[in-house]
Design a protein around this motif. Structure first.
Motif, PDB file in Angstrom:
ATOM      1  N   ASP A   1      -1.983   3.626   7.420  1.00 30.88           N
ATOM      2  CA  ASP A   1      -2.004   2.458   6.549  1.00 30.88           C
ATOM      3  C   ASP A   1      -3.405   2.287   5.947  1.00 30.88           C
ATOM      4  O   ASP A   1      -4.343   1.913   6.656  1.00 30.88           O
ATOM      5  CB  ASP A   1      -1.622   1.213   7.344  1.00 30.88           C
ATOM      6  CG  ASP A   1      -1.387  -0.001   6.468  1.00 30.88           C
ATOM      7  OD1 ASP A   1      -1.800   0.015   5.286  1.00 30.88           O
ATOM      8  OD2 ASP A   1      -0.793  -0.970   6.972  1.00 30.88           O
ATOM      9  N   PRO A   2      -3.575   2.529   4.651  1.00 31.97           N
ATOM     10  CA  PRO A   2      -4.896   2.428   4.041  1.00 31.97           C
ATOM     11  C   PRO A   2      -5.403   0.997   3.924  1.00 31.97           C
ATOM     12  O   PRO A   2      -6.583   0.783   3.666  1.00 31.97           O
ATOM     13  CB  PRO A   2      -4.710   3.070   2.667  1.00 31.97           C
ATOM     14  CG  PRO A   2      -3.283   2.816   2.338  1.00 31.97           C
ATOM     15  CD  PRO A   2      -2.561   2.900   3.658  1.00 31.97           C
ATOM     16  N   TYR A   3      -4.518   0.019   4.121  1.00 35.15           N
ATOM     17  CA  TYR A   3      -4.956  -1.372   4.139  1.00 35.15           C
ATOM     18  C   TYR A   3      -5.980  -1.566   5.256  1.00 35.15           C
ATOM     19  O   TYR A   3      -6.919  -2.334   5.122  1.00 35.15           O
ATOM     20  CB  TYR A   3      -3.752  -2.299   4.338  1.00 35.15           C
ATOM     21  CG  TYR A   3      -4.072  -3.764   4.246  1.00 35.15           C
ATOM     22  CD1 TYR A   3      -4.201  -4.383   3.008  1.00 35.15           C
ATOM     23  CD2 TYR A   3      -4.233  -4.536   5.395  1.00 35.15           C
ATOM     24  CE1 TYR A   3      -4.492  -5.744   2.916  1.00 35.15           C
ATOM     25  CE2 TYR A   3      -4.528  -5.890   5.313  1.00 35.15           C
ATOM     26  CZ  TYR A   3      -4.652  -6.488   4.070  1.00 35.15           C
ATOM     27  OH  TYR A   3      -4.933  -7.832   3.983  1.00 35.15           O
TER      28      TYR A   3
ATOM     29  N   PRO B   1       1.075  -4.248  -6.068  1.00 35.04           N
ATOM     30  CA  PRO B   1       0.471  -3.368  -5.068  1.00 35.04           C
ATOM     31  C   PRO B   1      -1.009  -3.717  -4.860  1.00 35.04           C
ATOM     32  O   PRO B   1      -1.677  -4.226  -5.760  1.00 35.04           O
ATOM     33  CB  PRO B   1       0.626  -1.971  -5.668  1.00 35.04           C
ATOM     34  CG  PRO B   1       1.831  -2.087  -6.558  1.00 35.04           C
ATOM     35  CD  PRO B   1       1.751  -3.480  -7.123  1.00 35.04           C
ATOM     36  N   TYR B   2      -1.506  -3.427  -3.684  1.00 39.05           N
ATOM     37  CA  TYR B   2      -2.894  -3.676  -3.300  1.00 39.05           C
ATOM     38  C   TYR B   2      -3.838  -2.937  -4.255  1.00 39.05           C
ATOM     39  O   TYR B   2      -3.504  -1.875  -4.775  1.00 39.05           O
ATOM     40  CB  TYR B   2      -3.088  -3.210  -1.864  1.00 39.05           C
ATOM     41  CG  TYR B   2      -4.401  -3.597  -1.243  1.00 39.05           C
ATOM     42  CD1 TYR B   2      -4.694  -4.923  -0.948  1.00 39.05           C
ATOM     43  CD2 TYR B   2      -5.350  -2.627  -0.938  1.00 39.05           C
ATOM     44  CE1 TYR B   2      -5.899  -5.277  -0.360  1.00 39.05           C
ATOM     45  CE2 TYR B   2      -6.552  -2.971  -0.348  1.00 39.05           C
ATOM     46  CZ  TYR B   2      -6.824  -4.294  -0.066  1.00 39.05           C
ATOM     47  OH  TYR B   2      -8.012  -4.639   0.516  1.00 39.05           O
TER      48      TYR B   2
ATOM     49  N   CYS C   1       0.828  -1.220   0.000  1.00 42.79           N
ATOM     50  CA  CYS C   1       0.000   0.000   0.000  1.00 42.79           C
ATOM     51  C   CYS C   1       0.859   1.266   0.000  1.00 42.79           C
ATOM     52  O   CYS C   1       1.031   1.907  -1.027  1.00 42.79           O
ATOM     53  CB  CYS C   1      -0.952   0.021   1.195  1.00 42.79           C
ATOM     54  SG  CYS C   1      -2.236  -1.238   1.141  1.00 42.79           S
ATOM     55  N   ARG C   2       1.382   1.619   1.149  1.00 42.81           N
ATOM     56  CA  ARG C   2       2.068   2.902   1.300  1.00 42.81           C
ATOM     57  C   ARG C   2       3.404   2.983   0.568  1.00 42.81           C
ATOM     58  O   ARG C   2       3.646   3.936  -0.186  1.00 42.81           O
ATOM     59  CB  ARG C   2       2.286   3.210   2.786  1.00 42.81           C
ATOM     60  CG  ARG C   2       0.996   3.387   3.547  1.00 42.81           C
ATOM     61  CD  ARG C   2       1.220   3.504   5.039  1.00 42.81           C
ATOM     62  NE  ARG C   2       1.664   2.225   5.590  1.00 42.81           N
ATOM     63  CZ  ARG C   2       2.043   2.037   6.833  1.00 42.81           C
ATOM     64  NH1 ARG C   2       2.057   3.043   7.681  1.00 42.81           N
ATOM     65  NH2 ARG C   2       2.408   0.837   7.258  1.00 42.81           N
TER      66      ARG C   2
ATOM     67  N   PHE D   1      -7.300   5.529   0.861  1.00 38.56           N
ATOM     68  CA  PHE D   1      -6.184   5.616  -0.080  1.00 38.56           C
ATOM     69  C   PHE D   1      -5.961   7.044  -0.559  1.00 38.56           C
ATOM     70  O   PHE D   1      -4.830   7.437  -0.846  1.00 38.56           O
ATOM     71  CB  PHE D   1      -6.398   4.647  -1.253  1.00 38.56           C
ATOM     72  CG  PHE D   1      -6.223   3.221  -0.841  1.00 38.56           C
ATOM     73  CD1 PHE D   1      -4.985   2.606  -0.906  1.00 38.56           C
ATOM     74  CD2 PHE D   1      -7.290   2.494  -0.327  1.00 38.56           C
ATOM     75  CE1 PHE D   1      -4.805   1.295  -0.489  1.00 38.56           C
ATOM     76  CE2 PHE D   1      -7.128   1.187   0.085  1.00 38.56           C
ATOM     77  CZ  PHE D   1      -5.883   0.589   0.005  1.00 38.56           C
TER      78      PHE D   1
ATOM     79  N   THR E   1      -3.829   8.779   2.117  1.00 38.39           N
ATOM     80  CA  THR E   1      -2.442   8.323   2.021  1.00 38.39           C
ATOM     81  C   THR E   1      -1.753   8.961   0.826  1.00 38.39           C
ATOM     82  O   THR E   1      -0.634   9.462   0.942  1.00 38.39           O
ATOM     83  CB  THR E   1      -2.392   6.780   1.918  1.00 38.39           C
ATOM     84  OG1 THR E   1      -2.973   6.240   3.100  1.00 38.39           O
ATOM     85  CG2 THR E   1      -0.976   6.271   1.759  1.00 38.39           C
TER      86      THR E   1
ATOM     87  N   GLY F   1      -6.398  -1.054  -3.893  1.00 39.42           N
ATOM     88  CA  GLY F   1      -6.660   0.351  -3.565  1.00 39.42           C
ATOM     89  C   GLY F   1      -5.528   1.259  -4.004  1.00 39.42           C
ATOM     90  O   GLY F   1      -5.755   2.374  -4.488  1.00 39.42           O
ATOM     91  N   THR F   2      -4.299   0.800  -3.850  1.00 45.90           N
ATOM     92  CA  THR F   2      -3.129   1.557  -4.311  1.00 45.90           C
ATOM     93  C   THR F   2      -3.116   1.625  -5.828  1.00 45.90           C
ATOM     94  O   THR F   2      -2.913   2.689  -6.412  1.00 45.90           O
ATOM     95  CB  THR F   2      -1.830   0.906  -3.779  1.00 45.90           C
ATOM     96  OG1 THR F   2      -1.831   1.001  -2.352  1.00 45.90           O
ATOM     97  CG2 THR F   2      -0.594   1.575  -4.342  1.00 45.90           C
TER      98      THR F   2
END
Length: 157
Positions: free
Chosen positions: A124-126, A51-52, A13-14, A131, A134, A54-55
């Motif tokens: 942490d947007p997870y 990457p996740y 994520c980040r 997102f 972040t 959302g990212t």
């Protein structure tokens, strides 16, 4: 060449968001030949994964590539092979410093130390699902971080 490593918990994520954003900024400024950017996670849980979602969605929304990026765990060698290691939160920072007894060759910094903001870590947007928040923090600090890295790398020479 200046080597920068972003580190978060799982590297999905980040830290990949920061890696992609700073790569884009460095490219826009014509510094791609001078600055190499990577990312890693404290944990190994997501190794080899992109990457996740959302990212990826946020980076797609703003037109920033994450092509070829996959999660990896930070290694002891990273402490010597990078000039700057940028932690996304206090725990990541402490975990990096705890990887070995002797101090790393790399300068270890917290991302939010360069951002003028009331938050002291990149959330942490997870876990939060935020997102946009972040990304906004990463964007806010990227110019300052790049300026600091360029200045301090000259002082290290």
């Amino acid at each position: 060449m200046i080597r920068v490593l972003f580190v978060c918990l799982g590297n999905i994520c980040r830290s990949p968001m920061a890696e992609a954003y700073l790569r884009d900024l460095v490219s826009q400024k014509g510094l791609s030949e001078r600055v190499m950017i990577d990312s890693a996670g404290i944990g190994h849980w997501h190794e080899g994964k992109p990457p996740y979602i959302g990212t990826r969605d946020k980076l797609d929304e703003v037109g920033i590539s994450y092509e070829g990026m996959t999660a990896r765990q930070i290694k002891l060698d990273d402490l010597d092979n990078f000039d700057f290691i940028v932690a996304m939160d206090h725990q990541n920072y402490q975990d990096i410093l705890n990887l070995r007894e002797e101090a790393p060759t790399a300068k270890v910094v917290r991302y939010m130390d360069v951002v003028d903001h009331e938050l002291t870590e990149v959330p942490d947007p997870y876990h939060t699902g935020k997102f946009d928040e972040t990304f906004d923090l990463i964007k806010l600090g990227a110019e300052r971080l790049l300026e600091r890295i360029m200045k301090e790398s000259k002082e290290m020479e």
